[in-house]
Motif scaffolding. Sequence first.
Motif, PDB file in Angstrom:
ATOM      1  N   VAL A  66      17.125   0.241  -9.801  1.00 32.75           N
ATOM      2  CA  VAL A  66      15.914  -0.435  -9.329  1.00 32.75           C
ATOM      3  C   VAL A  66      16.267  -1.654  -8.488  1.00 32.75           C
ATOM      4  O   VAL A  66      15.630  -1.922  -7.457  1.00 32.75           O
ATOM      5  N   ASP A  67      17.280  -2.384  -8.901  1.00 32.38           N
ATOM      6  CA  ASP A  67      17.697  -3.554  -8.131  1.00 32.38           C
ATOM      7  C   ASP A  67      18.117  -3.153  -6.712  1.00 32.38           C
ATOM      8  O   ASP A  67      17.762  -3.828  -5.727  1.00 32.38           O
ATOM      9  N   ALA A  68      18.867  -2.058  -6.607  1.00 30.52           N
ATOM     10  CA  ALA A  68      19.335  -1.594  -5.295  1.00 30.52           C
ATOM     11  C   ALA A  68      18.171  -1.129  -4.428  1.00 30.52           C
ATOM     12  O   ALA A  68      18.112  -1.410  -3.226  1.00 30.52           O
ATOM     13  N   LEU A  69      17.210  -0.423  -5.041  1.00 32.25           N
ATOM     14  CA  LEU A  69      16.040   0.041  -4.295  1.00 32.25           C
ATOM     15  C   LEU A  69      15.156  -1.133  -3.872  1.00 32.25           C
ATOM     16  O   LEU A  69      14.554  -1.112  -2.795  1.00 32.25           O
ATOM     17  N   THR A  70      15.102  -2.156  -4.712  1.00 32.56           N
ATOM     18  CA  THR A  70      14.311  -3.338  -4.389  1.00 32.56           C
ATOM     19  C   THR A  70      14.859  -4.033  -3.145  1.00 32.56           C
ATOM     20  O   THR A  70      14.090  -4.534  -2.311  1.00 32.56           O
ATOM     21  N   GLN A  71      16.160  -4.045  -3.006  1.00 33.71           N
ATOM     22  CA  GLN A  71      16.759  -4.657  -1.822  1.00 33.71           C
ATOM     23  C   GLN A  71      16.347  -3.912  -0.543  1.00 33.71           C
ATOM     24  O   GLN A  71      16.059  -4.530   0.485  1.00 33.71           O
ATOM     25  N   ILE A  72      16.312  -2.581  -0.631  1.00 34.61           N
ATOM     26  CA  ILE A  72      15.885  -1.784   0.529  1.00 34.61           C
ATOM     27  C   ILE A  72      14.410  -2.041   0.825  1.00 34.61           C
ATOM     28  O   ILE A  72      14.012  -2.184   1.987  1.00 34.61           O
ATOM     29  N   ALA A  73      13.600  -2.121  -0.231  1.00 32.26           N
ATOM     30  CA  ALA A  73      12.167  -2.381  -0.063  1.00 32.26           C
ATOM     31  C   ALA A  73      11.934  -3.760   0.551  1.00 32.26           C
ATOM     32  O   ALA A  73      11.104  -3.930   1.462  1.00 32.26           O
ATOM     33  N   ASP A  74      12.681  -4.753   0.072  1.00 32.51           N
ATOM     34  CA  ASP A  74      12.530  -6.117   0.597  1.00 32.51           C
ATOM     35  C   ASP A  74      12.866  -6.169   2.086  1.00 32.51           C
ATOM     36  O   ASP A  74      12.185  -6.855   2.867  1.00 32.51           O
ATOM     37  N   ALA A  75      13.901  -5.425   2.469  1.00 31.00           N
ATOM     38  CA  ALA A  75      14.299  -5.411   3.874  1.00 31.00           C
ATOM     39  C   ALA A  75      13.216  -4.803   4.760  1.00 31.00           C
ATOM     40  O   ALA A  75      13.052  -5.177   5.924  1.00 31.00           O
ATOM     41  N   ARG A  76      12.460  -3.872   4.181  1.00 32.68           N
ATOM     42  CA  ARG A  76      11.371  -3.222   4.924  1.00 32.68           C
ATOM     43  C   ARG A  76      10.080  -4.034   4.834  1.00 32.68           C
ATOM     44  O   ARG A  76       9.139  -3.819   5.611  1.00 32.68           O
ATOM     45  N   GLY A  77      10.012  -4.960   3.887  1.00 38.65           N
ATOM     46  CA  GLY A  77       8.799  -5.753   3.721  1.00 38.65           C
ATOM     47  C   GLY A  77       7.727  -5.047   2.914  1.00 38.65           C
ATOM     48  O   GLY A  77       6.532  -5.284   3.113  1.00 38.65           O
ATOM     49  N   VAL A  78       8.147  -4.160   1.995  1.00 39.03           N
ATOM     50  CA  VAL A  78       7.199  -3.443   1.139  1.00 39.03           C
ATOM     51  C   VAL A  78       7.627  -3.611  -0.312  1.00 39.03           C
ATOM     52  O   VAL A  78       8.715  -4.103  -0.609  1.00 39.03           O
ATOM     53  N   LYS A  79       6.771  -3.190  -1.226  1.00 38.46           N
ATOM     54  CA  LYS A  79       7.086  -3.253  -2.642  1.00 38.46           C
ATOM     55  C   LYS A  79       7.973  -2.061  -3.038  1.00 38.46           C
ATOM     56  O   LYS A  79       7.893  -0.995  -2.417  1.00 38.46           O
ATOM     57  N   PRO A  80       8.802  -2.219  -4.073  1.00 43.03           N
ATOM     58  CA  PRO A  80       9.635  -1.099  -4.528  1.00 43.03           C
ATOM     59  C   PRO A  80       8.807   0.144  -4.855  1.00 43.03           C
ATOM     60  O   PRO A  80       9.232   1.267  -4.580  1.00 43.03           O
ATOM     61  N   SER A  81       7.632  -0.060  -5.437  1.00 45.46           N
ATOM     62  CA  SER A  81       6.764   1.070  -5.777  1.00 45.46           C
ATOM     63  C   SER A  81       6.334   1.817  -4.519  1.00 45.46           C
ATOM     64  O   SER A  81       6.273   3.057  -4.497  1.00 45.46           O
TER      65      SER A  81
END
Length: 333
Positions: free
Chosen positions: A251-266
Amino acid sequence: MKIVELGTQGLKVSQEGLGCMGMSTYIYGPSDDKESMATLRRAVELGITFFDTAETYGMGHNEELVGKTLTGIRENVVIATKVGFGFTDEGQIKVVDGKRVVDGSPQNVVRAIEGSLRRLQMDYIDLVYLHRIDPTVPIEETIMAMSKLVAEGKIGHIGLSEAAAGTIRRAHAVHPITAVQTEYSLFERGVEANRVLDTVRELGIGFVPYSPLGRGFLTGQFKTDQLHQTDFRKTDPRLSGENLAVNLQIVDALTQIADARGVKPSQLALAWTIAQGCVPIPGTRRISYLEENVAAADIVLTQDELTKINEVAPIGITAGDRYTKANMSYVNI
């Protein structure tokens, strides 16, 4: 919300549906009918047309709730329900030796669908899934009984839930299967390993991932100490002990990708399932979460993002089974 064809049998649904289970069971803690009905109405406003319920959700309560809320706009929605468990005369799921009884007999399927029609207050149901596969009844017999109900106009399409690739093929040979529903997410990619996803794609069957957010884990907000005492996730093998520590890294790794895109992990997780050609049905009873989920349908992931996602959440990386040992015995049959 984009409208897409689910499978190749003519059923058209919103790109994202709404799973309604949590509105009627204590599986995720207590729910409130007023809040749930408001969420259902808001879903319609946001363009969701595809609603998923089941005979077992709240022992009929969920179908009644969905029916009461949506019957006034019946022509604008697609209702899917599920049947296939045995029930007592008192309306409770049959249990033998501590296990729920799966009953795929033609007579039970007919009984269940007639009951669903009454509770939903509808003349027909768009899509009926066989909730779990009964290994004691040939799938051909069950599907033939459901096919007769299609001919009678009581159901529009037939689906399967948690079925193995071979079972899907046998069922499809009796009557065209419109959709298969199975757990699928960046937290659970078993259908890619056991060829279920390849099979439905080959046969032109739509695929509907349930728990596309890993039962809330992929939101990045999951806290075990905040769960209600009745929440079944307290016993989820993936969400406890050493497994939890390992899975939090995903989840931490996916959150980093989401943050880079400007969206929520969900939202990243939901966009990923859509990118796989699926129609996810994230469940929620809260409008705020619903609105977040709906926004994910507009996210188009780049090839670079998809590659990065696959690198941090590949098939088989999740630690632990997705159910307890007893519940794992009901899947992939």
